[in-house]
Motif scaffolding. Structure first.
Motif, mmCIF file in Angstrom:
data_model
loop_
_atom_site.group_PDB
_atom_site.id
_atom_site.type_symbol
_atom_site.label_atom_id
_atom_site.label_comp_id
_atom_site.label_asym_id
_atom_site.label_seq_id
_atom_site.Cartn_x
_atom_site.Cartn_y
_atom_site.Cartn_z
ATOM 1 N N UNK A 1 0.835 -1.166 0.000
ATOM 2 C CA UNK A 1 0.000 0.000 0.000
ATOM 3 C C UNK A 1 0.886 1.236 0.000
ATOM 4 N N UNK A 2 0.375 2.293 -0.562
ATOM 5 C CA UNK A 2 1.190 3.485 -0.769
ATOM 6 C C UNK A 2 1.133 4.433 0.405
ATOM 7 N N UNK A 3 2.224 5.147 0.608
ATOM 8 C CA UNK A 3 2.281 6.275 1.536
ATOM 9 C C UNK A 3 1.804 5.958 2.946
ATOM 10 N N UNK A 4 2.030 4.749 3.442
ATOM 11 C CA UNK A 4 1.646 4.417 4.807
ATOM 12 C C UNK A 4 0.158 4.210 5.003
ATOM 13 N N UNK A 5 -0.610 4.136 3.939
ATOM 14 C CA UNK A 5 -2.058 3.960 4.042
ATOM 15 C C UNK A 5 -2.373 2.470 4.059
ATOM 16 N N UNK A 6 -2.859 1.980 5.186
ATOM 17 C CA UNK A 6 -3.081 0.549 5.352
ATOM 18 C C UNK A 6 -4.556 0.183 5.437
ATOM 19 N N UNK A 7 -5.445 1.092 5.163
ATOM 20 C CA UNK A 7 -6.866 0.796 5.243
ATOM 21 C C UNK A 7 -7.297 -0.015 4.034
ATOM 22 N N UNK A 8 -8.274 -0.896 4.247
ATOM 23 C CA UNK A 8 -8.788 -1.699 3.156
ATOM 24 C C UNK A 8 -9.785 -0.932 2.307
ATOM 25 N N UNK A 9 -10.384 0.100 2.861
ATOM 26 C CA UNK A 9 -11.392 0.864 2.146
ATOM 27 C C UNK A 9 -10.913 2.298 1.958
ATOM 28 N N UNK A 10 -11.566 3.013 1.061
ATOM 29 C CA UNK A 10 -11.177 4.386 0.786
ATOM 30 C C UNK A 10 -11.457 5.313 1.959
ATOM 31 N N UNK A 11 -10.592 6.275 2.134
ATOM 32 C CA UNK A 11 -10.739 7.259 3.206
ATOM 33 C C UNK A 11 -11.053 8.604 2.574
ATOM 34 N N UNK A 12 -11.943 9.350 3.227
ATOM 35 C CA UNK A 12 -12.350 10.652 2.748
ATOM 36 C C UNK A 12 -11.954 11.706 3.774
ATOM 37 N N UNK A 13 -11.199 12.699 3.340
ATOM 38 C CA UNK A 13 -10.910 13.826 4.215
ATOM 39 C C UNK A 13 -12.161 14.688 4.308
ATOM 40 N N UNK A 14 -12.368 15.290 5.460
ATOM 41 C CA UNK A 14 -13.505 16.180 5.636
ATOM 42 C C UNK A 14 -13.196 17.136 6.773
ATOM 43 N N UNK A 15 -14.020 18.122 6.911
ATOM 44 C CA UNK A 15 -13.908 19.075 8.016
ATOM 45 C C UNK A 15 -15.331 19.418 8.409
ATOM 46 N N UNK A 16 -15.806 18.766 9.459
ATOM 47 C CA UNK A 16 -17.181 18.976 9.872
ATOM 48 C C UNK A 16 -17.270 18.851 11.387
ATOM 49 N N UNK A 17 -18.176 19.601 11.966
ATOM 50 C CA UNK A 17 -18.397 19.480 13.400
ATOM 51 C C UNK A 17 -19.214 18.237 13.682
ATOM 52 N N UNK A 18 -18.874 17.561 14.770
ATOM 53 C CA UNK A 18 -19.562 16.337 15.184
ATOM 54 C C UNK A 18 -19.575 16.317 16.709
ATOM 55 N N UNK A 19 -20.192 15.294 17.282
ATOM 56 C CA UNK A 19 -20.181 15.092 18.733
ATOM 57 C C UNK A 19 -19.684 13.681 18.987
ATOM 58 N N UNK A 20 -18.809 13.549 19.985
ATOM 59 C CA UNK A 20 -18.317 12.235 20.380
ATOM 60 C C UNK A 20 -18.739 11.984 21.817
ATOM 61 N N UNK A 21 -19.379 10.855 22.041
ATOM 62 C CA UNK A 21 -19.799 10.445 23.386
ATOM 63 C C UNK A 21 -19.091 9.153 23.748
ATOM 64 N N UNK A 22 -18.655 9.044 25.014
ATOM 65 C CA UNK A 22 -17.992 7.846 25.513
ATOM 66 C C UNK A 22 -18.141 7.809 27.020
ATOM 67 N N UNK A 23 -17.885 6.645 27.587
ATOM 68 C CA UNK A 23 -17.936 6.504 29.037
ATOM 69 C C UNK A 23 -16.558 6.788 29.605
#
Length: 117
Positions: free
Chosen positions: A1-23
């Motif tokens: 895989x090229x440039x250190x990218x080891x994901x099996x699926x395509x990755x999309x760059x984005x810039x969006x606000x989100x919320x993360x919840x965790x315990x």
């Protein structure tokens, strides 16, 4: 895989606000505003001002759509924490479900770069 990218699926760059919840400790549910940095069908990366422990069960909410999974990495750089998320098998992202702002397909850049050489 090229440039250190080891994901099996395509990755999309984005810039969006989100919320993360965790315990947090002692069954304390935490919810923080996050910046969604990238997303793929099986996971994503968000930027937070605080760390989230590895393995934490999370809910990422993008435009009122929840995605469930766990933390697979947490790295501090450039004055923020970058939290890698692996979505559960029941939560698969696609642009048809929710389309984050400024969505950019990295594979299109790779193909364009290959043509120029």
């Amino acid at each position: 895989m090229k440039n250190g990218e080891y994901r099996r699926e395509g990755r999309f760059l984005c810039a969006d606000l989100a919320r993360l919840s965790w315990f947090g400790g002692r069954d304390d549910l935490r919810t923080e505003a996050a910046l969604l940095e990238d997303i793929s069908p099986l996971g994503g990366c968000v930027q937070l001002e605080e760390p989230v422990p590895l393995g934490s069960i999370v809910m990422l909410t993008v435009d009122s759509t929840p995605f469930y999974g766990h933390v697979c990495y947490c790295t501090f750089r450039d004055d923020a924490y970058f939290i890698g998320l692996r979505f559960s098998n029941d939560t698969i992202w696609s642009a048809a479900i929710v389309k984050p702002q400024h969505l950019t397909n990295l594979r299109q850049f790779e193909q364009g770069a290959a043509i120029r050489f």
